[in-house]
Design an enzyme around this catalytic site. Structure first.
Site, PDB file in Angstrom:
ATOM      1  N   ASN A   9       1.010  -1.204  -0.132  1.00  0.00           N
ATOM      2  CA  ASN A   9      -0.136  -0.004   0.050  1.00  0.00           C
ATOM      3  C   ASN A   9       0.969   1.219   0.022  1.00  0.00           C
ATOM      4  OD1 ASN A   9      -1.440   1.952   1.094  1.00  0.00           O
ATOM      5  ND2 ASN A   9      -1.836   1.378   3.141  1.00  0.00           N
ATOM      6  N   LYS A  11      -0.091   4.136   0.357  1.00  0.00           N
ATOM      7  CA  LYS A  11      -0.550   5.199   1.147  1.00  0.00           C
ATOM      8  C   LYS A  11      -0.299   6.508   0.566  1.00  0.00           C
ATOM      9  CE  LYS A  11       0.855   2.581   5.236  1.00  0.00           C
ATOM     10  NZ  LYS A  11       1.292   2.354   6.710  1.00  0.00           N
ATOM     11  N   HIS A  97      -8.439  -0.099   6.116  1.00  0.00           N
ATOM     12  CA  HIS A  97      -6.870   0.173   6.533  1.00  0.00           C
ATOM     13  C   HIS A  97      -7.071   0.709   7.931  1.00  0.00           C
ATOM     14  CE1 HIS A  97      -2.958   1.658   6.953  1.00  0.00           C
ATOM     15  NE2 HIS A  97      -2.761   0.436   6.117  1.00  0.00           N
ATOM     16  N   GLU A  99      -5.500   3.077   9.070  1.00  0.00           N
ATOM     17  CA  GLU A  99      -5.401   4.595   9.180  1.00  0.00           C
ATOM     18  C   GLU A  99      -6.759   5.157   8.793  1.00  0.00           C
ATOM     19  OE1 GLU A  99      -2.055   4.785   6.440  1.00  0.00           O
ATOM     20  OE2 GLU A  99      -0.787   3.656   8.196  1.00  0.00           O
ATOM     21  N   GLU A 169      -3.610  -6.409  10.296  1.00  0.00           N
ATOM     22  CA  GLU A 169      -2.508  -5.554  10.624  1.00  0.00           C
ATOM     23  C   GLU A 169      -2.776  -4.793  12.026  1.00  0.00           C
ATOM     24  OE1 GLU A 169      -0.705  -3.779   6.611  1.00  0.00           O
ATOM     25  OE2 GLU A 169      -2.739  -2.892   6.831  1.00  0.00           O
ATOM     26  N   GLY A 175       3.624   1.102  10.577  1.00  0.00           N
ATOM     27  CA  GLY A 175       4.285   2.585  10.644  1.00  0.00           C
ATOM     28  C   GLY A 175       5.759   2.733  11.196  1.00  0.00           C
ATOM     29  N   SER A 216       4.959  -3.236   9.718  1.00  0.00           N
ATOM     30  CA  SER A 216       6.461  -3.340  10.041  1.00  0.00           C
ATOM     31  C   SER A 216       7.131  -4.736   9.293  1.00  0.00           C
ATOM     32  CB  SER A 216       6.731  -3.278  11.310  1.00  0.00           C
ATOM     33  OG  SER A 216       6.649  -1.839  11.907  1.00  0.00           O
TER      34      SER A 216
END
Ligand code: 13P
Length: 263
Positions: A9, A11, A97, A99, A169, A175, A216
């Site tokens: 992804n 982002k 996701h 985020e 995730e 991140g 990660s």
């Protein structure tokens, strides 16, 4: 060998030119790997999608959108419709996701509307699930994952679910400030997810849905993660954003899986 899934992804990184250059290089680097053995996908920014679909050989890489509205059209300022994504001939849509959920406040019920809409429009729906650090500390991880799956896939039939993928995730693992999950923890949660998918869709379809680990992923943990029996693939952010590095990560992971006799 069982097919392995590798995706990234992008982002809110990479402009149009950088995205196209990245994709072309990634395709060039990985062309010799049989697509019977891997599924490779990249999810660029909306503004890069059109150029990406025009300039990249889609036989080697599937392209997806990072989000989508659950309505085809209407008074939804700032949203992107499934018809608009369909015009681009995209393969998949990522939904929920971390985020989107935690920075933009999306709920499981909204993710459910998007999952259904994406599947009804013929996209592969990549539903992302994962617990926060606090939920983990309170011992709620399994409940959270099961809730995200049961609400996210509410009213999805086994037939529709054949085009569903799941990414696990954990929010605390994603991140620059994330700490990767241990391989044991990741395997344990993948088992929880697969069990829930079997409850929802039956054994045949439930077990056929790929469950990818993300958060990660890096060259230091990818090879241990991919050999876990319930990890079907890796959904990578930062460690995949250079085509050469992603190519190496994919090849090393494939070699590890093969050496472990992963079936
Ligand atoms: P990182 O690999 O950079 O932690 O990002 C993972 C991710 O969010 C993929 O969607």
């Amino acid at each position: 060998m069982k097919k392995l899934y590798f995706g990234t992804n992008l982002k809110m990184y990479k402009n149009i030119a950088d995205t196209v250059a990245y994709l072309q290089k990634l395709v060039e680097n990985t062309k010799d790997i049989s697509r019977e053995d891997i599924e490779l996908f990249v999810i660029p920014s909306y503004t890069s999608l059109q150029s990406a679909t025009e300039k990249v050989d889609r036989n080697y890489v599937k392209l997806g959108a990072q989000n989508m509205c659950w309505e085809e059209q209407g008074q939804f300022t700032g949203e992107i419709s499934p018809l608009m994504l369909g015009e681009l001939g995209l393969d998949l849509v990522m939904i929920g996701h971390s985020e989107r959920r935690h920075v933009f406040g999306e709920t499981d019920f909204e993710e459910n509307k998007k999952v259904i809409c994406a599947l009804e429009h013929g996209f592969t729906a990549l539903l992302c699930v994962g617990e926060t650090e606090e939920e983990k500390e309170f011992g709620l991880s399994d409940e959270v994952l099961r809730t995200q799956l049961k609400v996210g896939f509410h009213n999805v039939t086994p037939e529709m679910a054949k085009k569903a993928w799941v990414a696990y995730e954990p929010v605390w693992a994603i991140g620059v400030n994330g700490k990767p999950a241990s391989v044991e923890y990741a395997e344990e949660k993948h088992q929880v997810i697969k069990k829930c998918l079997v409850e929802l869709f039956g054994e045949e379809v439930g077990l056929s849905i790929p469950v990818l680990y993300g958060g990660s992923v890096n060259p230091g943990n990818a090879n241990q993660l991919i050999v876990q029996p319930s990890v079907d693939g890796l959904f990578t952010g930062r460690s995949a954003w250079q085509a050469d590095a992603f190519n190496t990560l994919i090849r090393d992971a494939m070699a590890s899986a093969a050496a472990a006799g992963k079936k």
